[in-house]
Design an enzyme around this catalytic site. Structure first.
Site, short mmCIF file in Angstrom:
data_model
loop_
_atom_site.label_atom_id
_atom_site.label_comp_id
_atom_site.label_asym_id
_atom_site.label_seq_id
_atom_site.Cartn_x
_atom_site.Cartn_y
_atom_site.Cartn_z
N GLU A 162 95.79 91.79 24.43
CA GLU A 162 95.36 92.85 23.74
C GLU A 162 95.92 94.17 24.67
O GLU A 162 94.91 94.84 25.14
CB GLU A 162 94.27 92.99 23.11
CG GLU A 162 93.90 91.98 22.18
CD GLU A 162 92.66 91.59 21.51
OE1 GLU A 162 91.60 92.51 21.93
OE2 GLU A 162 92.39 90.63 21.06
N HIS A 168 89.62 96.64 21.54
CA HIS A 168 90.34 95.46 21.26
C HIS A 168 91.51 95.86 20.22
O HIS A 168 91.58 97.07 19.94
CB HIS A 168 89.35 94.58 20.45
CG HIS A 168 88.44 93.67 21.21
ND1 HIS A 168 88.60 92.43 21.76
CD2 HIS A 168 87.06 94.38 21.65
CE1 HIS A 168 87.71 92.41 22.50
NE2 HIS A 168 86.64 93.26 22.40
N HIS A 219 90.20 90.51 26.02
CA HIS A 219 91.25 89.52 25.38
C HIS A 219 92.44 89.64 25.94
O HIS A 219 93.29 90.86 25.88
CB HIS A 219 91.37 89.33 23.70
CG HIS A 219 90.06 88.92 23.22
ND1 HIS A 219 89.56 89.38 22.02
CD2 HIS A 219 89.20 87.71 23.82
CE1 HIS A 219 88.45 88.54 21.96
NE2 HIS A 219 88.14 87.77 22.67
N GLU A 240 88.43 98.20 17.21
CA GLU A 240 89.81 97.28 17.10
C GLU A 240 90.98 98.38 16.80
O GLU A 240 91.05 98.96 15.60
CB GLU A 240 89.74 96.47 15.84
CG GLU A 240 88.79 95.34 16.00
CD GLU A 240 89.07 94.22 16.75
OE1 GLU A 240 90.36 94.29 17.42
OE2 GLU A 240 88.45 93.39 17.18
#
Length: 437
Positions: free
Chosen positions: A180, A313, A177, A386
């Site tokens: 990020e 992420h 993404h 994450e």
């Protein structure tokens, strides 16, 4: 060599991260895609809290509108949306509250500026410099190109990097993404730590003597450049930069484009304007296909050499594992023993960094994700990290540059733990004699 750390610089001009950012955010009702309303690259957005979402099913129903969820709270979620999308969601019955100001302002953080993070060109420079300084430890190669023709590189780190040895391999991917950017810093931190500490740190030395490590610092270089460099401020861009046939909207969510349970279960969107647009077919995004081909290419003598994988992420401070497409702990290709090993190893990884460990679908359903494909298609123990911050109050997708060193180093022990178990992940549950004899 100490790599140049963008995070050590501070910038007086803070980027606004929750208001007036350009983003593609479209919505898709559960029954049909949202209409194509024209390109949304310059539409202002902000973050909203969506109330009364207590369960997996309720969060999944929101995700099925094509709305990506930034953060899961106890009984609500945080999303990023433009005014039109916020209106659509309210019309569907959701209660949205705009978060006042910016997340950074609420907690006296300084939002990151694009210059706080390494650019795509910086990454290539750092990799080339490291390869030159450590020719026995580091090699790199172009494994393919993005839609706009940028190199996607894979960096190998091992005690005898120029030779393809019969050793367990671990893959780290970053920046699927675009916005990020902290994940790219994670790749550079790992590269630096492994190279500078080899021969000095006994644990790293032993691991690199017996493992082969692969780093893909940016899976989505076009999106990274667009988000970070195109205007002088961040654009909160998520997808790649591939045009969509028959639409003025641009981009596919690479992490909904993998060829396992693609589009199966309402965990992605068929609307080109959605941030979770899955593409017209699996691996339709060139970036997905490049990485998938690389992974398939690590099958040697009929055996996949990559045993373990982390896809980095931001944000929420989570360790996630398959499956994402189903709420069930076990499913086709994921036995009770497999699930137990994922849970034990994921929990052990989270114990090193303070993240929250859970199966991916405990949050909400996703389909066509890299973790599900890696496991179901290639038999690789695949996790998503994450990274920082835990909530939007720490800067959301754009934490200040001052935290980069701290938050990348925070994952040092997790990286080394995964390398340790790469010979047999089932070892963590005592089942190595059954699965790794």
């Amino acid at each position: 060599m100490r790599l140049p750390r963008r995070g050590r610089r501070t910038t007086a001009a803070a980027a606004i991260v929750s208001l007036a950012l350009a983003i593609t955010v479209g919505t898709q009702a559960s029954a049909a895609p949202a209409p194509d309303e024209g390109p949304k690259d310059t539409v202002p957005v902000q973050q909203y809290e969506v109330a009364d979402l207590d369960t997996q099913a309720e969060r999944t129903e929101l995700a099925r509108t094509g709305t990506p969820i930034d953060e899961v709270r106890a009984s609500s979620v945080v999303i990023t949306a433009d005014a039109a999308d916020a209106t659509r969601l309210r019309d569907l019955g959701y209660e949205l509250t705009a978060l006042p100001g910016t997340a950074v302002e609420r907690n006296d953080f300084q939002a990151a500026a694009p210059s706080d993070y390494h650019t795509y060109a910086d990454v290539l420079t750092v990799v080339n410099q490291t390869r030159t300084q450590y020719p026995n430890l580091v090699t790199s190669r172009v494994i393919g190109r993005s839609y706009q023709g940028r190199d996607i590189i894979a960096v190998k780190v091992s005690a005898n990097a120029t030779v393809d040895e019969d050793e367990p391999e671990v893959l780290f991917t970053h920046n699927q993404h675009a916005r990020e950017h902290l994940t790219v810093e994670m790749a550079l931190y790992t590269l630096e730590e492994l190279t500078t500490q080899y021969g000095t740190d006994p644990e790293i030395t032993e691991l690199l003597d017996t493992r082969e490590v692969w780093l893909i610092p940016s899976v989505n270089p076009d999106g990274k450049v667009y988000d970070q460099e195109s205007t002088g401020s961040f654009r909160s861009w998520r997808k790649n930069r591939q045009p969509n046939s028959g639409s003025t909207n641009v981009g596919t969510d690479i992490n909904r484009n993998w060829n396992y349970q693609w589009g199966c279960c309402g965990g992605s969107s068929g609307s080109t304007g959605s941030e979770t647009y899955r593409g017209p077919s699996p691996e339709s995004a060139p970036e997905t296909q490049v990485v998938a081909n690389f992974v398939r290419g690590r099958v040697v003598g009929g055996e996949q050499q990559i045993t373990s994988h982390i896809d980095f992420h931001t944000y929420s401070e989570l360790v996630l594992w398959p499956y994402g497409y189903t709420y069930s702990d076990t499913a086709a290709g994921l036995t009770a023993d497999d699930a137990a090993a994922f849970r034990a190893l994921g929990t052990a990884l989270a114990d090193t960094n303070g993240y929250t460990p859970q199966q991916s679908s405990d949050l909400y359903i996703t389909d066509g994700s890299i973790n599900d494909w890696m496991w179901a298609n290639q038999g690789i123990f695949s996790f998503t990290f994450e990274m920082y911050p835990r909530t939007a109050s720490g800067g959301g997708f754009y934490p200040p540059g001052s935290v980069i060193d701290r938050e990348t180093a925070r994952n040092r022990e997790a990286v080394l733990l995964l390398l340790d178990y790469a010979d047999c992940p089932y070892r963590i549950t005592g089942r190595e004699s059954t699965y790794c004899a």
